[in-house]
Design a protein around this motif. Sequence first.
Motif, mmCIF file in Angstrom:
data_model
loop_
_atom_site.group_PDB
_atom_site.id
_atom_site.type_symbol
_atom_site.label_atom_id
_atom_site.label_comp_id
_atom_site.label_asym_id
_atom_site.label_seq_id
_atom_site.Cartn_x
_atom_site.Cartn_y
_atom_site.Cartn_z
ATOM 1 N N TRP B 33 0.827 -1.192 0.000
ATOM 2 C CA TRP B 33 0.000 0.000 0.000
ATOM 3 C C TRP B 33 0.869 1.252 0.000
ATOM 4 N N VAL B 37 -0.601 11.984 2.473
ATOM 5 C CA VAL B 37 -0.808 12.730 3.710
ATOM 6 C C VAL B 37 -0.714 14.219 3.394
ATOM 7 N N TRP B 47 -4.266 12.171 7.222
ATOM 8 C CA TRP B 47 -4.223 11.002 6.330
ATOM 9 C C TRP B 47 -5.336 11.131 5.306
ATOM 10 N N ILE B 50 -5.270 5.841 0.575
ATOM 11 C CA ILE B 50 -4.245 4.842 0.319
ATOM 12 C C ILE B 50 -4.662 3.973 -0.857
ATOM 13 N N ARG B 59 -8.696 3.380 -0.721
ATOM 14 C CA ARG B 59 -9.507 3.784 0.423
ATOM 15 C C ARG B 59 -9.256 5.266 0.686
ATOM 16 N N SER B 61 -10.065 8.790 3.159
ATOM 17 C CA SER B 61 -10.660 9.395 4.335
ATOM 18 C C SER B 61 -11.929 10.120 3.887
ATOM 19 N N PRO B 62 -13.007 10.046 4.677
ATOM 20 C CA PRO B 62 -14.231 10.766 4.301
ATOM 21 C C PRO B 62 -13.979 12.250 4.044
ATOM 22 N N TYR B 95 2.569 14.619 1.145
ATOM 23 C CA TYR B 95 3.559 13.545 1.236
ATOM 24 C C TYR B 95 2.947 12.221 0.790
ATOM 25 N N SER B 99 5.060 1.353 3.312
ATOM 26 C CA SER B 99 5.777 0.464 4.205
ATOM 27 C C SER B 99 5.806 -0.914 3.572
ATOM 28 N N PRO B 103 1.069 -1.972 7.691
ATOM 29 C CA PRO B 103 0.324 -0.852 7.081
ATOM 30 C C PRO B 103 0.841 0.512 7.530
ATOM 31 N N LEU B 104 1.647 0.538 8.589
ATOM 32 C CA LEU B 104 2.116 1.803 9.139
ATOM 33 C C LEU B 104 3.258 2.341 8.292
ATOM 34 N N PRO B 105 3.105 3.523 7.703
ATOM 35 C CA PRO B 105 4.136 4.049 6.793
ATOM 36 C C PRO B 105 5.502 4.143 7.453
#
Lengths: 106, 118
Positions: B33, B37, B47, B50, B59, B61-62, B95, B99, B103-105
């Motif tokens: 993924w 940002v 965020w 992704i 996906r 963010s709303p 940005y 990763s 899932p954590l960049p």
Amino acid sequence: DIQMTQSPSSLSASVGDRVTITCRASQDIRNDLGWYQQKPGKAPKRLIYAASSLQSGVPSRFSGSGSGTEFTLTISSLQPEDFATYYCLQHNTYPFTFGGGTKVEI
Amino acid sequence: EVQLVQSGAEVKKPGESLKISCKGSGYSFISYWIGWVRQMPGKGLEWMGIIYPGDSDTRYSPSFQGQVTISADKSTSTAYLQWSSLKASDTAMYYCATSTESPLPSHWGQGTLVTVSS
């Protein structure tokens, strides 16, 4: 969305101080949390993953703890290069969400 | 070595369109993924969304759904963030991050500064 409440938003500290930053999640995120350091004009740098695992190359004065909804980043002895802004990020559920940030100043 | 190299700074007028890029190297681009940002001037990290380049699963963010489009080109190992009609409030540093182990960049691009002003 999961809300990440980070505190404090800023703090003043001196070299050698122990510093603690907290993130609270609005629901259980297990240990799906990381901590980042950002210096002015630079991209964030990952310090901690899985709530308490130290990223390779990051000094051992940084540590993370917690699970569920309460998480802490601790700097055991603040160094001059640690003055920066710190963020938590949860990756348990989409959308991922950052805390509001903590600016660590002299 | 994992590297993400972003396109250069942009200055645009309100209403214009824009597509910024993030080229990955040193890893299997299609297998991990890659996200975007936003950081508005003097503000915190947000965020945006992704994408999984392997199948273009995306996906948002709303807060950003419908405002931007995230895409990826497997053939060039490049992810994109685009706007169809920019607003002054889109002025920010953007940005990309990825990763290869969670899932954590862990790897970030250098950022692309977008300035929208009449």
